[in-house]
Design a protein around this motif. Structure first.
Motif, short mmCIF file in Angstrom:
data_model
loop_
_atom_site.label_atom_id
_atom_site.label_comp_id
_atom_site.label_asym_id
_atom_site.label_seq_id
_atom_site.Cartn_x
_atom_site.Cartn_y
_atom_site.Cartn_z
N LYS A 179 0.85 -1.19 0.00
CA LYS A 179 0.00 0.00 0.00
C LYS A 179 0.89 1.24 0.00
O LYS A 179 1.64 1.47 0.94
N ARG A 180 0.76 2.02 -1.05
CA ARG A 180 1.64 3.17 -1.23
C ARG A 180 0.84 4.47 -1.15
O ARG A 180 0.07 4.78 -2.04
N GLY A 181 1.05 5.17 -0.05
CA GLY A 181 0.36 6.43 0.16
C GLY A 181 1.25 7.62 -0.20
O GLY A 181 2.28 7.48 -0.87
N ILE A 182 0.86 8.78 0.27
CA ILE A 182 1.58 10.02 -0.07
C ILE A 182 3.02 9.95 0.43
O ILE A 182 3.96 10.36 -0.27
N ARG A 183 3.20 9.42 1.65
CA ARG A 183 4.54 9.38 2.23
C ARG A 183 5.47 8.46 1.43
O ARG A 183 6.69 8.67 1.43
N TYR A 184 4.93 7.45 0.80
CA TYR A 184 5.76 6.58 -0.03
C TYR A 184 6.39 7.39 -1.17
O TYR A 184 7.58 7.25 -1.47
N TYR A 185 5.60 8.23 -1.81
CA TYR A 185 6.12 9.01 -2.94
C TYR A 185 7.09 10.09 -2.46
O TYR A 185 8.03 10.45 -3.19
N GLN A 186 6.89 10.59 -1.24
CA GLN A 186 7.89 11.48 -0.67
C GLN A 186 9.22 10.74 -0.47
O GLN A 186 10.28 11.25 -0.82
N ASN A 187 9.14 9.53 0.07
CA ASN A 187 10.35 8.73 0.29
C ASN A 187 11.04 8.38 -1.03
O ASN A 187 12.26 8.44 -1.13
N ALA A 188 10.24 7.99 -2.02
CA ALA A 188 10.81 7.60 -3.30
C ALA A 188 11.52 8.77 -3.97
O ALA A 188 12.62 8.62 -4.54
N LEU A 189 10.93 9.95 -3.90
CA LEU A 189 11.56 11.14 -4.49
C LEU A 189 12.83 11.50 -3.72
O LEU A 189 13.84 11.88 -4.32
N ASP A 190 12.78 11.38 -2.40
CA ASP A 190 13.98 11.64 -1.59
C ASP A 190 15.09 10.65 -1.92
O ASP A 190 16.27 11.01 -1.97
N ALA A 191 14.68 9.36 -2.13
CA ALA A 191 15.68 8.33 -2.45
C ALA A 191 16.39 8.66 -3.75
O ALA A 191 17.62 8.48 -3.87
N ALA A 196 16.76 11.73 -5.11
CA ALA A 196 17.60 12.92 -4.90
C ALA A 196 18.86 12.54 -4.11
O ALA A 196 19.97 12.99 -4.44
N GLN A 197 18.70 11.71 -3.09
CA GLN A 197 19.84 11.31 -2.25
C GLN A 197 20.83 10.47 -3.04
O GLN A 197 22.06 10.66 -2.94
N LYS A 198 20.33 9.56 -3.86
CA LYS A 198 21.21 8.69 -4.65
C LYS A 198 21.99 9.52 -5.68
O LYS A 198 23.21 9.35 -5.84
N PRO A 241 26.98 17.47 3.01
CA PRO A 241 26.30 16.55 2.08
C PRO A 241 25.42 15.51 2.76
O PRO A 241 24.84 14.66 2.09
N SER A 242 25.28 15.59 4.07
CA SER A 242 24.49 14.59 4.79
C SER A 242 23.01 14.96 4.79
O SER A 242 22.64 16.13 4.70
N GLY A 243 22.16 13.94 4.91
CA GLY A 243 20.72 14.17 5.05
C GLY A 243 20.07 14.87 3.89
O GLY A 243 19.10 15.63 4.08
N ILE A 244 20.55 14.65 2.69
CA ILE A 244 19.97 15.31 1.52
C ILE A 244 18.64 14.66 1.16
O ILE A 244 18.50 13.44 1.14
N THR A 245 17.64 15.50 0.90
CA THR A 245 16.31 15.05 0.47
C THR A 245 15.90 15.85 -0.75
O THR A 245 16.57 16.81 -1.15
N ALA A 246 14.76 15.47 -1.32
CA ALA A 246 14.26 16.22 -2.47
C ALA A 246 13.88 17.64 -2.08
O ALA A 246 13.92 18.55 -2.91
N ILE A 282 17.54 5.93 3.01
CA ILE A 282 17.06 7.22 3.54
C ILE A 282 16.41 7.05 4.91
O ILE A 282 15.54 7.85 5.29
N GLN A 283 16.83 6.03 5.66
CA GLN A 283 16.17 5.76 6.94
C GLN A 283 16.17 6.96 7.87
O GLN A 283 15.16 7.27 8.51
N ASP A 284 17.29 7.67 7.94
CA ASP A 284 17.39 8.78 8.89
C ASP A 284 16.49 9.96 8.50
O ASP A 284 16.16 10.79 9.36
N THR A 285 16.13 10.06 7.22
CA THR A 285 15.35 11.22 6.78
C THR A 285 14.00 10.83 6.19
O THR A 285 13.34 11.66 5.56
N ASN A 286 13.57 9.56 6.39
CA ASN A 286 12.33 9.13 5.73
C ASN A 286 11.10 9.85 6.28
O ASN A 286 11.14 10.46 7.35
N HIS A 287 10.03 9.74 5.53
CA HIS A 287 8.78 10.42 5.88
C HIS A 287 7.77 9.45 6.50
O HIS A 287 6.57 9.72 6.47
N ASN A 288 8.24 8.36 7.05
CA ASN A 288 7.32 7.40 7.68
C ASN A 288 6.52 8.06 8.78
O ASN A 288 6.94 9.09 9.34
N PRO A 289 5.34 7.50 9.13
CA PRO A 289 4.56 8.06 10.23
C PRO A 289 5.39 8.25 11.50
O PRO A 289 5.22 9.24 12.21
#
Length: 619
Positions: free
Chosen positions: A368-380, A382-384, A454-459, A511-518
């Motif tokens: 189940k992929r909600g809004i936060r999933y797409y935030q995480n995917a976009l961050d992943a 950008a970070q990569k 360069p640490s903790g980079i997100t979208a 992106i565990q340290d910066t993820n958008h999980n609940p």
């Protein structure tokens, strides 16, 4: 001799006239409300009048005849089974409609094809532009600052796209959170309105004649509830609205009011759970978000709901030993449908980033992929992208740090020799130096445009580093310190070109340290790579996931919507007012009224002959 009096015919005719007249009033009321939303067609309830007992002068050859018709009340024409089926389908429509609306909002942001040109989407085109700029630099202008500036400007455009996408998705999240809270308030408003209507209907039934158990067993209706039919219509409309927000079961039962008398009581519970009571007669509960069990005083991060103790209009609470007498906490997957559950899932589900706790609450959470999933995917993504460019510009060909990623100071390795991979990563094994071993070495991307971290980079925070924007740092030509001053060296540029075209693994732990999980920073239950491919491929993968989910949701929504419309049409065929039917009723009632009047005239003539004409002949 008959048990019916000589003048009983007058009573029969009078009752017939009254029944036809009252039925005509009901028909007129139906016609006048043909366009009234939620109105249910009404019909007059009648039964044959029977006079019992034996006459003093009765004979064994006597023939008993009925005594006319009695009007016992007015009732509604509804099919409870159709109501149940419609409300079940309505909850599913609410779920998939709510989910589809959110997916559509995300699609408007992420839809690369719609926003791009023939050769690809906007962000994909920008990735390709960076690749082209690197290729130009590699073939003709290695070391030329003007071409490094061209790469930087292309990277700046990509950074802006990341920011735009991130801010837009954040806005969808914020708006959905607000709508979720508004819908909770709407549910509470509807529950309160149902309690008020239940109270008004109860009072109307009592004032117009409640039924005793004996009368009910005999099938009598009396005048019970006829003053509350319009209130019932309003109540049914509200129940339909409620069923779209949350799945419910509706039950009608008899409630004793003393002296052997009963009135109707409405009870509404969550579907499939009689303990989760929302409305019980004149008592109603209220929905709210549970308290975070791990952080008292704050809302549950997974937005699980609870039902308060039921209260009546005077603020009196339901007895503790009865259903609704205690706070009921709704489990994560207890709500199977309804708009509220759709919004809950889109606000909390993170697909492959789901933690062990989330999988325990919902075994299907990883799909189940909600809004936060797409935030995480976009961050992943950008970070990569940033980490590969930064590493290429901050490490030499053997993996030794050229620049301290924490302080930005230039480094030289001074640790164990030969160095193991873990030795190369330990910053304690390095010493600071005044000049870089390779000119221009340093972070190209940072988490803030005013710094070089360069640490903790997100979208949302990816930026051109301060040093690169001020040309202190640039895309280094070589990763070999021995070739630092050779103008023809370009191995690092070739390396970056290869990385732009290479496949990279994307795993939740990146992106565990910066993820958008609940619960921010929570580790995924499964840290295996969920996708391996190029930057453009990752972008396409995310868009395909979104597009497929949107299409599947839309198809299911269409099916449930068509089914609910068909059921509602079936309800309308039973409960709605049809002019043709009412016109036929009017003609029948007109004839029955005329016939009853004619009967009265005929009986009058017969009795006149009997009384005034008997024995007159021959006088």
């Amino acid at each position: 001799m008959s048990t019916v009096s000589t003048f009983s015919g007058f009573t029969m005719a009078r009752l017939g006239i009254m029944a036809s007249s009252k039925a005509m009033e009901v028909t007129g009321n139906n016609i006048s409300n043909i366009n009234t939303p939620g109105y249910t067609r009404q019909s007059l309830d009648q039964r044959a009048l029977f006079v019992g007992g034996a006459d003093v002068y009765s004979s064994q050859f006597d023939v008993r005849v009925g005594a006319g018709a009695l009007t016992t009340g007015v009732s509604q024409l509804r099919d409870p089974y159709l109501d149940i089926r419609f409300r079940n389908e309505n909850a599913k429509v609410g779920f998939y409609e709510g989910k589809y609306d959110i997916l559509q909002s995300l699609s408007l942001i992420m839809n690369e094809v719609a926003k791009g040109e023939e050769d690809g989407g906007v962000m994909e085109k920008q990735f390709n532009d960076i690749l082209e700029q690197l290729q130009v630099m590699n073939t003709e202008h290695a070391g030329d600052k003007s071409y490094d500036s061209a790469v930087r400007k292309s990277a700046e455009a990509l950074v802006q796209l990341f920011h735009t996408y991130s801010e837009s998705i954040d806005k969808v999240l914020t708006n959905t959170q607000a709508e979720f809270k508004e819908n909770i308030g709407e549910v509470n408003r509807l529950l309160t309105k149902l309690r008020e209507l239940n109270e008004s209907i109860k009072k109307a039934e009592i004032s117009s004649g409640a039924l005793s158990d004996a009368e009910r067993k005999e099938g009598m209706i009396g005048e019970r509830g006829q003053q509350a039919l319009e209130l019932r219509d309003e109540r049914n409309t509200i129940i339909d609205e409620l069923s779209k927000l949350i799945p419910i079961d509706v039950k009608y039962s008899d409630e004793s009011i003393g002296a052997g008398m009963t009135v109707e009581k409405l009870t509404i519970t969550l579907k499939g759970n009689s303990d989760a009571v929302l409305v019980d007669g004149v008592y109603r509960g209220q929905l709210s978000v549970q308290e975070d069990p791990k952080n008292p005083g704050n809302e549950d991060p997974y937005l699980r709901l609870q039902i308060s103790v039921l209260e009546n209009g005077l603020g009196q609470k339901m007895a503790v030993n009865k259903p609704g007498g205690e706070i009921y906490k709704i489990e994560d997957q207890e709500l199977k449908s309804g708009t509220l559950q759709a919004q809950r899932e889109m606000l909390t589900k993170v697909g492959e980033y789901s933690s062990t706790d989330e999988i325990a609450m919902d075994p299907n959470a990883s799909t189940k992929r909600g809004i936060r999933y797409y935030q995480n995917a976009l961050d992943a993504l950008a970070q990569k992208f940033a980490s590969i460019f930064n590493e290429a510009n901050m490490k030499d060909k053997d993996g030794f740090w050229l620049v301290n990623p924490d302080t930005g100071k230039y480094l030289e390795y001074a640790g164990p020799d030969p160095a193991k991979p873990e030795d190369k990563e330990k910053l304690d094994n390095y010493k600071e130096i005044d000049k870089p071993l390779i000119d221009g070495a340093g972070a190209l991307f940072s988490n803030n445009g005013d710094g070089n971290d360069p640490s903790g980079i997100t979208a949302g925070n990816i930026s051109i580093s301060y040093n690169w924007s001020h040309e202190t740092t640039h895309v280094i030509q070589t990763r070999d310190p021995a070739k630092n001053h050779l103008s023809t060296a370009n191995d690092n540029i070739a390396h970056l070109i290869a990385q732009m075209q290479a496949d990279h693994a994307y795993a939740p732990g990146d992106i565990q340290d910066t993820n958008h999980n609940p619960v921010p920073g929570s580790a995924a239950a499964n840290d295996d790579a969920f996708y391996t491919g190029s930057f453009q491929g990752m972008l396409t993968y995310v868009n395909n996931m979104l597009g497929n989910d949107q299409k599947a949701t839309g198809d299911i929504l269409d099916n449930f919507y068509a089914s609910s419309q068909e059921l509602d049409l079936g309800r309308e065929s039973v409960s709605g007012v049809d002019l043709n039917d009412e016109a036929v009723n009017m003609m029948q009632l007109q004839k029955s009224y005329s016939a009853s009047c004619r009967l009265l005239t005929t009986i009058d003539e017969l009795l006149d002959k009997l009384i005034n004409g008997t024995g007159v002949a021959g006088r």
